[in-house]
Design an enzyme around this catalytic site. Structure first.
Site, PDB file in Angstrom:
ATOM      1  NE  ARG A  28       0.117   1.627   3.280  1.00 40.36           N
ATOM      2  CZ  ARG A  28       1.044   2.526   3.500  1.00 40.36           C
ATOM      3  NH1 ARG A  28       2.314   2.142   3.694  1.00 40.36           N
ATOM      4  NH2 ARG A  28       0.789   3.806   3.532  1.00 40.36           N
ATOM      5  N   GLY A  29       0.238   2.408  -0.182  1.00 40.13           N
ATOM      6  CA  GLY A  29       1.008   3.642  -0.379  1.00 40.13           C
ATOM      7  C   GLY A  29       1.052   3.895  -1.881  1.00 40.13           C
ATOM      8  CB  ALA A  30       0.120   6.889  -3.866  1.00 38.79           C
TER       9      ALA A  30
ATOM     10  CD  GLN B 270      -3.064   2.872   6.654  1.00 39.83           C
ATOM     11  OE1 GLN B 270      -3.638   3.272   7.681  1.00 39.83           O
ATOM     12  NE2 GLN B 270      -3.712   2.667   5.534  1.00 39.83           N
TER      13      GLN B 270
ATOM     14  CG  ASP C 274      -3.197   8.123  -1.727  1.00 41.28           C
ATOM     15  OD1 ASP C 274      -3.068   8.634  -0.597  1.00 41.28           O
ATOM     16  OD2 ASP C 274      -2.860   6.958  -1.998  1.00 41.28           O
TER      17      ASP C 274
ATOM     18  CG  ASN D 173      -2.546  11.645   2.115  1.00 37.94           C
ATOM     19  OD1 ASN D 173      -2.008  10.758   1.462  1.00 37.94           O
ATOM     20  ND2 ASN D 173      -2.177  11.921   3.343  1.00 37.94           N
ATOM     21  CE  LYS D 174      -5.180   5.629   4.197  1.00 36.57           C
ATOM     22  NZ  LYS D 174      -6.192   4.749   3.552  1.00 36.57           N
TER      23      LYS D 174
HETATM   24  O1  MRU Z   1      -4.580   3.150   1.992  1.00 32.75           O
HETATM   25  P1  MRU Z   1      -3.104   3.409   1.876  1.00 32.75           P
HETATM   26  O2  MRU Z   1      -2.334   2.926   3.053  1.00 32.75           O
HETATM   27  O3  MRU Z   1      -2.551   2.932   0.554  1.00 32.75           O
HETATM   28  O4  MRU Z   1      -2.993   4.990   1.859  1.00 32.75           O
HETATM   29  C1  MRU Z   1      -1.727   5.572   1.767  1.00 32.75           C
HETATM   30  C2  MRU Z   1      -1.742   7.043   1.900  1.00 32.75           C
HETATM   31  O5  MRU Z   1      -2.769   7.673   1.962  1.00 32.75           O
HETATM   32  C3  MRU Z   1      -0.424   7.749   1.852  1.00 32.75           C
HETATM   33  O6  MRU Z   1      -0.440   8.881   2.647  1.00 32.75           O
HETATM   34  C4  MRU Z   1      -0.157   8.156   0.396  1.00 32.75           C
HETATM   35  O7  MRU Z   1      -0.250   7.047  -0.461  1.00 32.75           O
HETATM   36  C5  MRU Z   1       1.154   8.801   0.218  1.00 32.75           C
HETATM   37  S1  MRU Z   1       2.432   7.579   0.409  1.00 32.75           S
HETATM   38  C6  MRU Z   1       3.893   8.116  -0.067  1.00 32.75           C
END
Ligand code: MRU
Length: 351
Positions: free
Chosen positions: A54-56, A204, A245, A255-256
């Site tokens: 996970r993470g963009a 997270q 994201d 974002n999250k």
């Molecule tokens: O649902 P996730 O854990 O994939 O969400 C991740 C986020 O929202 C991060 O803040 C975002 O992807 C930036 S990561 C460099």
């Protein structure tokens, strides 16, 4: 990787022969460091959907490298091989809707496929895709390292920085975006303490950000998401920095979930609110935040805590995984191309 720094961690990587995608399974952290070995499209898609990766930026890298590993199962007939690649792109694109990096990575791989001359053998096409995927990941890693250089001077020399979700090596090709900026500032000698929002419902922040910072020896305190405002009011936060994201053309940021709340609190308390993201997160095709598709995840992520149901049977839940922060609440965007005010970033996207 039990004692040394997590900074050089590569959570998404391809075996040297290109046949296996190795993923550090983020669902097991911090208790265990389990690696998944994947070699087919459905398994890669499920790993993205179920948050093993996970993470963009990291999901974009997993899609690009995952296609290469999966392609060894495709036909040796050139036409059918191309057809399987197109079906793989379609399946990977259905995993998670919000992070534009996934679609950026798929577009990059689709471009590499289209570039291959019609008469090329399957081995030749696969080799071309392999090189394109590695290039994609390298570019993402370089973007993180460069944005860290640009962003580190913005953080206070001494003070506390709040962050939300996980934006470190785990969420990227390595090093991290917002957490990478904090990492660079710490390495440059700034005396920073991190406040990491736990980031309900999937934690997270509590599980992953804390794990990374502990490995790096950067002081960190975890707070429940609803504590940020009170600590800001007491003057205990000097800056906030988050990832993204998707950044729409007008500078609105998905974002999250919970990021918007942090941004509003920062504005009220006159605390700078920074967004650190690579250019692969920028989406000029989406006019504003209102057009960004927001993923709604399984409601059991909200109902259950540590596997135990915390809510009475029969009640509903909502679980939007992301929110949108209006551009006007962002002090500055930190990217590999430099640091920009929202209006300047929008103008760059238009040009
Ligand atoms: O649902 P996730 O854990 O994939 O969400 C991740 C986020 O929202 C991060 O803040 C975002 O992807 C930036 S990561 C460099």
């Amino acid at each position: 990787m039990t004692s040394e720094s997590s900074a050089m961690l590569r959570p998404v990587k391809l075996s040297p022969d290109g046949r296996v995608l190795h993923l550090l399974d983020q669902r097991s952290l911090p208790e265990r460091e389990d690696w998944l070995d994947l070699d087919d499209v459905e398994a890669v898609a499920e790993a993205i959907e179920k948050l093993a990766v996970r993470g963009a930026p990291a999901i974009g890298c997993a899609a690009a490298l995952g296609l290469v590993a999966s392609s060894w199962r495709f036909s040796d007939d050139a036409g059918m091989f191309r057809e399987s690649c197109l079906m793989a792109f379609e399946r990977l694109a259905r995993t998670r809707p919000t992070a534009v990096n996934l679609f950026h990575a798929i577009g990059h791989m689709r471009g590499a496929l289209v570039e291959c001359p019609a008469g090329l053998t399957v081995a030749g096409v696969r080799g071309h895709l392999h090189a394109a995927a590695l290039r994609y990941v390298d570019d993402e890693l370089r973007a993180c390292l460069t944005m860290a250089d640009h962003g580190a001077p913005l953080l206070p020399d001494v003070g506390t920085v709040l962050t939300h979700c996980n934006t470190g090596a785990l969420a990227t090709a390595g090093w991290g975006t917002a957490l990478g900026v904090i990492r660079r500032a710490h390495a440059n000698g700034k005396k920073l303490r991190v406040l990491a929002d736990e980031t309900r419902p999937v934690l997270q922040g509590a599980r992953l950000t804390a794990w990374e910072l502990r490995h790096d020896g950067i002081p960190v305190d975890i707070i429940a998401d609803n504590m940020a405002g009170a600590l800001m009011a007491r003057g205990e936060v000097q800056a906030a920095i988050v990832g993204a994201d998707r950044i729409a053309r007008n500078g609105d940021v998905a974002n999250k979930i919970g990021t918007y709340t942090v941004a509003v609190l920062c504005r009220y308390h006159q605390i700078p609110f920074y967004v650190a993201a690579p250019w692969s997160t920028v989406d000029p095709a989406t006019a504003s935040g209102a057009e960004i598709p927001i993923e709604e995840r399984d409601h059991n992520e909200v109902h259950l805590h540590g596997g135990r149901r915390m809510t009475p049977a029969g009640v509903g839940a909502r679980n939007p995984a992301f929110d949108v922060t209006p551009a006007e609440l962002v002090t500055a965007f930190i990217t590999e191309r430099g640091v920009f005010r929202p209006a300047t970033l929008s103008a760059l996207m238009d040009s």
